[in-house]
Design an enzyme around this catalytic site. Structure first.
Site, mmCIF file in Angstrom:
data_model
loop_
_atom_site.group_PDB
_atom_site.id
_atom_site.type_symbol
_atom_site.label_atom_id
_atom_site.label_comp_id
_atom_site.label_asym_id
_atom_site.label_seq_id
_atom_site.Cartn_x
_atom_site.Cartn_y
_atom_site.Cartn_z
ATOM 1 N NE ARG A 75 -79.691 4.820 48.536
ATOM 2 C CZ ARG A 75 -79.601 3.490 48.483
ATOM 3 N NH1 ARG A 75 -79.545 2.791 49.615
ATOM 4 N NH2 ARG A 75 -79.550 2.863 47.326
ATOM 5 C CB VAL A 84 -80.599 2.880 59.380
ATOM 6 C CG1 VAL A 84 -80.776 1.696 60.331
ATOM 7 C CG2 VAL A 84 -81.717 3.892 59.568
ATOM 8 C CG LEU A 85 -75.631 -0.519 56.421
ATOM 9 C CD1 LEU A 85 -75.940 -1.801 57.195
ATOM 10 C CD2 LEU A 85 -75.557 -0.816 54.927
ATOM 11 C CD GLU A 88 -77.596 -4.564 47.033
ATOM 12 O OE1 GLU A 88 -78.065 -4.274 45.924
ATOM 13 O OE2 GLU A 88 -77.847 -3.944 48.082
ATOM 14 C CE1 TYR A 91 -72.244 -5.071 55.155
ATOM 15 C CE2 TYR A 91 -72.609 -6.011 52.972
ATOM 16 C CZ TYR A 91 -73.057 -5.744 54.253
ATOM 17 O OH TYR A 91 -74.311 -6.135 54.627
ATOM 18 C CG PHE A 139 -71.335 -16.985 57.564
ATOM 19 C CD1 PHE A 139 -71.261 -15.665 57.974
ATOM 20 C CD2 PHE A 139 -70.214 -17.567 56.987
ATOM 21 C CE1 PHE A 139 -70.094 -14.940 57.822
ATOM 22 C CE2 PHE A 139 -69.033 -16.842 56.840
ATOM 23 C CZ PHE A 139 -68.978 -15.542 57.248
#
Length: 419
Positions: free
Chosen positions: A100, A103-104, A130, A134, A419
């Site tokens: 939170r 970073v992502l 999850e 995305y 993958f």
């Protein structure tokens, strides 16, 4: 490089990782996914990694700690009418102590920018741990898979299901991937969503890590063949159970592919009537697999449909030009794409079964959609009609219908390997 000036930008330093970063890379992965990965599996995975494709977000205020990372594999992905280079996004993780804190978001934006700058892979694809993560980065659900658990029954299939008396079943070493590669390549040639497999990826597909078996047998392989060679195969493992005094074991099918319906049906008959087994679990079938029409009682198999590949269009004109279209299409798309602004705006797509072109235009838009929805329809599994019905695509009904017909593909997109 520093974090990009895009939505949700944050003050993390992002750079390409090196071989020296591998221990920190694994540390982030194991903490993010709550797992301790066996050394033999990590050794296999290390051979597939190209660290020049890996990005890390570092916290300089904490001594240059690797807070999160992402990487991608270099694939060729089958698409409607052909194949094109694709980035297989994977190993996405953030340390729990940095959640939170954007970073992502920083990493995913940096990855999109890097893929665009490289200019070699028009799309990126991933399996989502999850799904809610995305979509905000422009990835749309482009394929699904079906799972079934079939109770043992010699008559599970209808009596008029295709058969071929020339076929015979033969057990072969599970790691003999060369014996089955031709079948895989033949199916891949016409089914979107499948990746090419070289020797390294075949070894990944047939790997049999003892610590991952969870009480199941070693990996096994059966082939359906005739005098001309192998026409289908199933890789599976078994777990014995003598509950209530008789065999109630379970068969877990890792991968099942066949070149023709008769070979596919022969493999199903083998799996559904194995001595001492009670059920066969087929975790990953195409949504249009003929089994749904072959079963005498499909309801007994507890079918479920699950999201699978997510597609992100990185280079819009290259991606739309690379695929083919089921019907002639002449369409102006107005694409909203904040994260990849080079894709945003109006594009005229002209195409059909023999080729396509896509270029910027000042013509009035006929369909308006987000980058996520463009990714969703790209492989031909999700339709414009579905998305319009959900309020995700705007346009006149007749345009939505014609775009649906042009983008659809049969067989349905499907990916046999995570993958």
């Amino acid at each position: 490089m520093t974090s990009p000036d895009r939505p949700d930008a944050a003050p993390w330093t992002v750079r390409t990782l090196t071989d020296d970063d591998w221990p920190a890379f694994i540390n982030v992965d194991q903490n993010a996914f709550g797992a301790s990965t066996p050394a033999d599996y990590l050794e296999l995975e290390r051979g597939l990694q190209d660290m020049s494709r890996a990005l890390g977000a570092f916290d300089g205020d904490a001594g240059d700690v690797l807070a999160g990372m992402t990487t991608s594999y270099e694939f060729d992905l089958s698409v409607p009418g052909g194949s094109l280079p694709a980035a297989g996004v994977t190993w996405v993780g953030v340390l729990p102590t940095y959640r939170r804190r954007r970073v992502l978001s920083t990493l995913m934006q940096a990855q999109l920018d890097a893929l665009h700058d490289a200019g070699t892979e028009p799309i990126a694809v991933l399996w989502a741990s999850e799904p809610q993560i995305y979509g905000r980065f422009g990835y749309g659900m482009a394929s699904r898979y079906c799972s079934r658990t079939v109770p043992r029954d010699a008559d599970a299939l209808l009596p008029d299901v295709p058969s071929d008396p020339s076929l015979r079943m033969r057990l072969v070493p599970a790691d003999d991937w060369r014996l089955t590669a031709q079948v895989y390549d033949g199916v891949r040639a016409n089914r979107p969503g499948m990746t090419t497999r070289d020797e390294a990826w075949w070894k990944r597909a047939v790997q049999d890590i003892a610590s991952f078996r969870e009480g199941k047998s070693e990996l096994r392989c059966v082939v359906a063949e005739d005098e001309g060679g192998v026409r289908g195969y199933a890789r599976y493992s078994t777990k014995q159970d003598f509950g209530d005094g008789f065999g109630q074991g379970k068969i877990d099918v890792r991968e099942l592919l066949a070149a023709d319906p008769a070979a596919l049906a022969a493999l199903y008959r083998y799996l559904f009537d194995m001595d001492l087994m009670g059920t066969t679990h087929l975790w990953n079938l195409p949504t249009d697999d003929p089994l749904q029409f072959w079963l005498a009682n499909p309801r007994r198999t507890s079918p479920s449909s699950v999201d699978q590949l997510y597609v992100r269009v990185v280079d819009l004109p290259a991606a739309l030009t690379a695929r083919r279209y089921a019907t002639a299409v002449s369409l102006v798309l107005d694409v909203v794409d904040e994260r990849c602004p080079w894709n945003a705006g109006r594009w005229r797509l002209e195409g059909g079964r023999d080729g396509a072109s896509c270029a910027r235009t000042d013509d009035d838009a006929e369909l308006t959609l987000n980058a996520r929805e463009l990714g969703a329809v790209y492989l031909g599994g999700t339709t414009f009609l579905e998305l319009a019905g959900a309020g995700r695509v705007a346009g006149a009904a007749e345009v939505v219908s014609s775009a649906t017909a042009a983008f659809q593909h049969s067989p349905a997109p499907w990916c046999p390997q995570v993958f």
